[in-house]
Scaffold this active site. Structure first.
Site, PDB file in Angstrom:
ATOM      1  N   ASP A 303       0.798  -1.225   0.000  1.00  0.00           N
ATOM      2  CA  ASP A 303       0.000   0.000   0.000  1.00  0.00           C
ATOM      3  C   ASP A 303       0.832   1.277   0.000  1.00  0.00           C
ATOM      4  O   ASP A 303       0.388   2.301  -0.530  1.00  0.00           O
ATOM      5  CB  ASP A 303      -0.950   0.000   1.197  1.00  0.00           C
ATOM      6  CG  ASP A 303      -2.071  -1.019   1.037  1.00  0.00           C
ATOM      7  OD1 ASP A 303      -2.319  -1.440  -0.101  1.00  0.00           O
ATOM      8  OD2 ASP A 303      -2.687  -1.396   2.043  1.00  0.00           O
ATOM      9  N   GLY A 305       4.050   1.622  -1.359  1.00  0.00           N
ATOM     10  CA  GLY A 305       4.690   1.733  -2.662  1.00  0.00           C
ATOM     11  C   GLY A 305       3.747   1.645  -3.835  1.00  0.00           C
ATOM     12  O   GLY A 305       4.045   2.149  -4.924  1.00  0.00           O
ATOM     13  N   TYR A 387      -9.842  -0.699   3.054  1.00  0.00           N
ATOM     14  CA  TYR A 387      -9.374  -0.582   4.440  1.00  0.00           C
ATOM     15  C   TYR A 387      -9.105   0.861   4.827  1.00  0.00           C
ATOM     16  O   TYR A 387      -8.682   1.679   4.007  1.00  0.00           O
ATOM     17  CB  TYR A 387      -8.076  -1.369   4.634  1.00  0.00           C
ATOM     18  CG  TYR A 387      -8.267  -2.734   5.259  1.00  0.00           C
ATOM     19  CD1 TYR A 387      -8.555  -2.866   6.614  1.00  0.00           C
ATOM     20  CD2 TYR A 387      -8.170  -3.888   4.495  1.00  0.00           C
ATOM     21  CE1 TYR A 387      -8.731  -4.112   7.191  1.00  0.00           C
ATOM     22  CE2 TYR A 387      -8.342  -5.152   5.063  1.00  0.00           C
ATOM     23  CZ  TYR A 387      -8.634  -5.249   6.414  1.00  0.00           C
ATOM     24  OH  TYR A 387      -8.811  -6.486   6.979  1.00  0.00           O
ATOM     25  N   HIS A 442      -1.352  -8.204   7.269  1.00  0.00           N
ATOM     26  CA  HIS A 442      -0.947  -6.805   7.108  1.00  0.00           C
ATOM     27  C   HIS A 442       0.437  -6.682   7.725  1.00  0.00           C
ATOM     28  O   HIS A 442       0.581  -6.721   8.950  1.00  0.00           O
ATOM     29  CB  HIS A 442      -1.908  -5.861   7.836  1.00  0.00           C
ATOM     30  CG  HIS A 442      -3.330  -5.955   7.392  1.00  0.00           C
ATOM     31  ND1 HIS A 442      -3.893  -5.072   6.501  1.00  0.00           N
ATOM     32  CD2 HIS A 442      -4.313  -6.823   7.725  1.00  0.00           C
ATOM     33  CE1 HIS A 442      -5.159  -5.392   6.302  1.00  0.00           C
ATOM     34  NE2 HIS A 442      -5.437  -6.451   7.039  1.00  0.00           N
TER      35      HIS A 442
END
EC number: 1.4.3.-
Length: 681
Positions: A303, A305, A387, A442
């Site tokens: 997320d 990069g 998210y 994550h």
């Protein structure tokens, strides 16, 4: 020529973005380039030693380091350009084509991908003939970067959903079973994956909403107001982007990729400003999904990069996320035309009560001393498609820095794959009838450039691993109760690739051998206290592990290099892997006498629950940086006694009578300083 700036780390301004864009357009025209999109325009921070030398010289206003903008352009080949912003007219001073890489997907790229998917004739045919959906407005296409791309191109895959009759309906309750891939350069859909072909399962029809106008359950009626009041205001002072609060001094900046960045974090110890951190930020995330069925093997987002936390940051004008006396910091980004885009209220700052700092009751006399703790909070919140990630830095009065990420928002859902039991999928949890939420992780990477009591920014610091270990029974341990502490200096990059060990209480110390504690004689230090959890669970040979090697270890340490900033590489989007930390540490450089940079991996392994749907309660991960022999004694010993006037209830609460008994001069403080938490600072 741009206007003068006050500090080399002042965030880039709207005027500077416009100047940089104009310089790049002029350069492109001179090169005969007719197609130019601006992916990124951001501040090029001065080299670390340049910045430190300027600070040591007394921060002279007439000798500021050159002000430059770093730009990523698409022609459509990616181009890195450096633009001079100070010392004369804005001018491109370097221009380099970057073959074979894909810059991150901007918000405009994601919007374009959804529009292209919805406009595609074959997508519309499938929606109409297979699913009976005629109203394209009731379709949502979630744009994701493509892990393991099946073809060349600038690709975005779109996971498809239907809305249940309203644009505000929670579309994640109605997943569809096909995945178009859009090539942004070609401007069209280039592939459609359809696991079930023309015979998919029925679209889940149960509405599951959280929107205030659509929520299917009545709101609670038993909640009374709880107000945070600071009648004398907050304790901070702000000078541009320099924050002074209690004994803390913190400089902050904000950019497209990392979002909030901390610089020159220091603590005033008896009148001496002692450095702790030179620079600190979240630099990468890997979010791999565990479903081995196609096309979900491509479901893995990096997320930071792939999209950029700054690009995805919420404007808190759209919903207040803090309580109390709040200060907001704005930010400015750019669009594809090179125009500045204001992001109002990007970062929130507030103070909050955080419970007891310390207490002791002398039971012989009945005298109690107690001090409540407060902390400074710097936070921002990103929405990355489904998210939300809420990022929090906490600064405590005892010198502790804590970092938390709160994961919330929406689960990315899908139908159960062919061959799986529709009532009990192998790789996920049914969170509603027919709605599958896949297992995933994550994994976050924090880059910490420490400066523990070192005005040189960290040169000569040592990182050590500390474990509590049992001592074998024997002549020196006849009762078998002894344990000791094993401290091991990490002196090479390979030695410094470490994992957590909760059973030994493992932590890592950042020591300064040039500064010694007056009582212990040992180097002053801060300790990194991890929140132990699983690392990357994908196979070492997998594409995920190759791209996200940083997530295979909880700790990495490298000698500082200005260009080593991104642990999965400068351009992780659609990259085959092997870049970043995996590449740098292959040389196994020495850390002895180095200026170490710490890369800490932490995160969550998410086995979704039905309770995570339709909107997910916060899951919290993080770590702490805690002083270890840095201060001579408890630095919060000097907190003044006081009481909370708002808590002095007529029913004889402890706050009404305990202050006089529990602290010297309690009555005086209650009268003169009886604001929230005894605000007399």
């Amino acid at each position: 020529m741009g206007k003068a700036y006050g500090h080399p780390l002042d965030p880039i301004t709207a005027e500077e973005i416009s100047l940089a864009a104009a310089a790049c357009k002029e350069k492109a025209t001179a090169l005969g380039i007719s197609s130019l999109r601006f992916n990124t325009i951001t501040l090029q921070e001065p080299a670390k030693q340049t910045l430190i030398a300027w600070q040591h010289a007394g921060c002279p206003a007439d000798a500021l380091p050159p002000r430059e903008a770093f730009c990523i352009l698409q022609t459509p080949t990616a181009v890195e350009a450096l633009v001079r912003l100070s010392g004369g007219p804005s001018k491109v001073i370097s221009w380099a084509e970057m073959e074979g890489v894909q810059p991150l997907a901007t918000p405009e790229d994601c919007e374009l991908a959804e529009a292209l998917a919805k406009a595609d004739p074959e997508v519309q045919r499938i929606l109409s003939e297979v699913y009976g959906i005629e109203d394209i407005a009731m379709v949502a296409c979630d744009p994701w970067s493509v892990h393991l791309p099946p073809m060349a191109g600038r690709l975005i895959q779109t996971f498809m959903y239907q809305r249940g009759g309203s644009l505000d309906d929670n579309h994640y309750a109605h997943p569809l079973d096909f995945v178009p891939i859009v090539d942004l350069d070609k401007g069209k859909v280039v592939r459609i994956d359809r696991p079930y072909g023309d015979s998919p399962p029925q679209i889940p029809s149960t509405n599951m909403n959280y929107h205030r106008d659509l929520c299917e359950v009545p709101f609670r009626s038993d909640i009374k107001p709880l107000d945070i009041v600071q009648p004398q205001g907050a304790c901070w002072t702000i000078e541009g982007n320099l924050i002074k609060w209690q004994r803390w001094q913190i400089r902050m900046s904000f950019n497209y990729r990392e979002g909030l960045v901390l610089h020159d974090v220091a603590y005033d110890d008896a009148g001496k400003l002692r450095p702790i951190v030179h620079r600190m930020s979240l630099v990468e995330m890997a979010v791999p999904y565990a479903d081995p069925n196609e096309p979900y093997t491509r479901k893995c987002a990096f997320d930071v990069g792939d999209y950029g936390l700054g690009n995805c940051t919420n404007s808190l004008e759209l919903g207040c996320d803090c309580l109390g006396n709040i200060h907001y910091f704005d930010a400015v980004l750019n669009n594809s035309k090179g125009e500045p885009v204001a992001l109002k209220k990007a970062v929130c700052m507030h103070e909050e009560d955080s419970g007891i700092m310390w207490k002791h009751l002398e039971y012989r006399t009945g005298h109690a001393e107690v001090r409540r703790s407060r902390r400074l909070v710097l936070s921002f919140i990103c929405t990355v498609v489904n998210y939300e990630y809420a990022f929090y830095y906490y600064f405590a009065q005892d010198g502790t820095i804590s970092y938390e990420i709160k994961l919330t928002g929406e689960l990315s859902t899908n139908l159960v794959s062919p061959g799986e039991n529709p009532a009990a999928p192998d790789w996920g949890t049914l969170v509603a009838p027919g709605v599958n939420a896949q297992y995933h992780q994550h994994m976050f990477s924090m880059r910490i450039d420490p400066a523990v009591d070192d005005a040189q920014g960290g040169a000569g610091l040592v990182v050590a691993e500390v474990d509590a270990v049992a001592v074998p029974e024997g002549p020196d341990n006849t009762a078998g109760n002894a344990f000791t502490v094993l401290e091991t200096d990490l002196l090479t990059e390979s030695e410094a690739q470490r994992v957590c060990n909760a059973s030994s209480g493992r932590y890592w110390k950042i020591k300064n051998p040039a500064s010694r504690h007056p009582a212990t004689g040992k180097p002053v230090a801060y300790k990194l206290m991890p929140m132990a959890g699983p690392l990357l669970l994908a196979a070492p040979s997998s594409g995920i592990a190759k791209r996200g090697a940083f997530a295979t270890k909880a700790l990495w340490v490298t000698p500082h290099q200005d260009l080593e900033r991104w642990p999965a590489g400068d351009y992780p989007m659609q990259h085959a892997g092997g870049d970043g930390l995996a590449k740098w540490t292959a040389a196994n450089r020495s850390l002895a006498g180095a200026d170490p940079v710490i890369w800490h991996t932490f995160g969550a392994t998410h086995v979704p629950r039905p309770e995570d749907f339709p909107v997910m309660p916060c899951e919290v991960v993080g770590f702490m940086l805690k002083p270890f022999g840095f201060f001579e004694y408890n630095p919060a010993r000097d907190l003044p006694p006081g009481s909370n006037k708002a808590s002095m209830l007529a029913n004889g609460s402890c706050c009404a009578n305990g202050s006089a008994n529990g602290s010297a001069n309690g009555t005086t403080n209650r009268t003169a300083n009886g604001t929230a938490n005894g605000t007399a600072h």
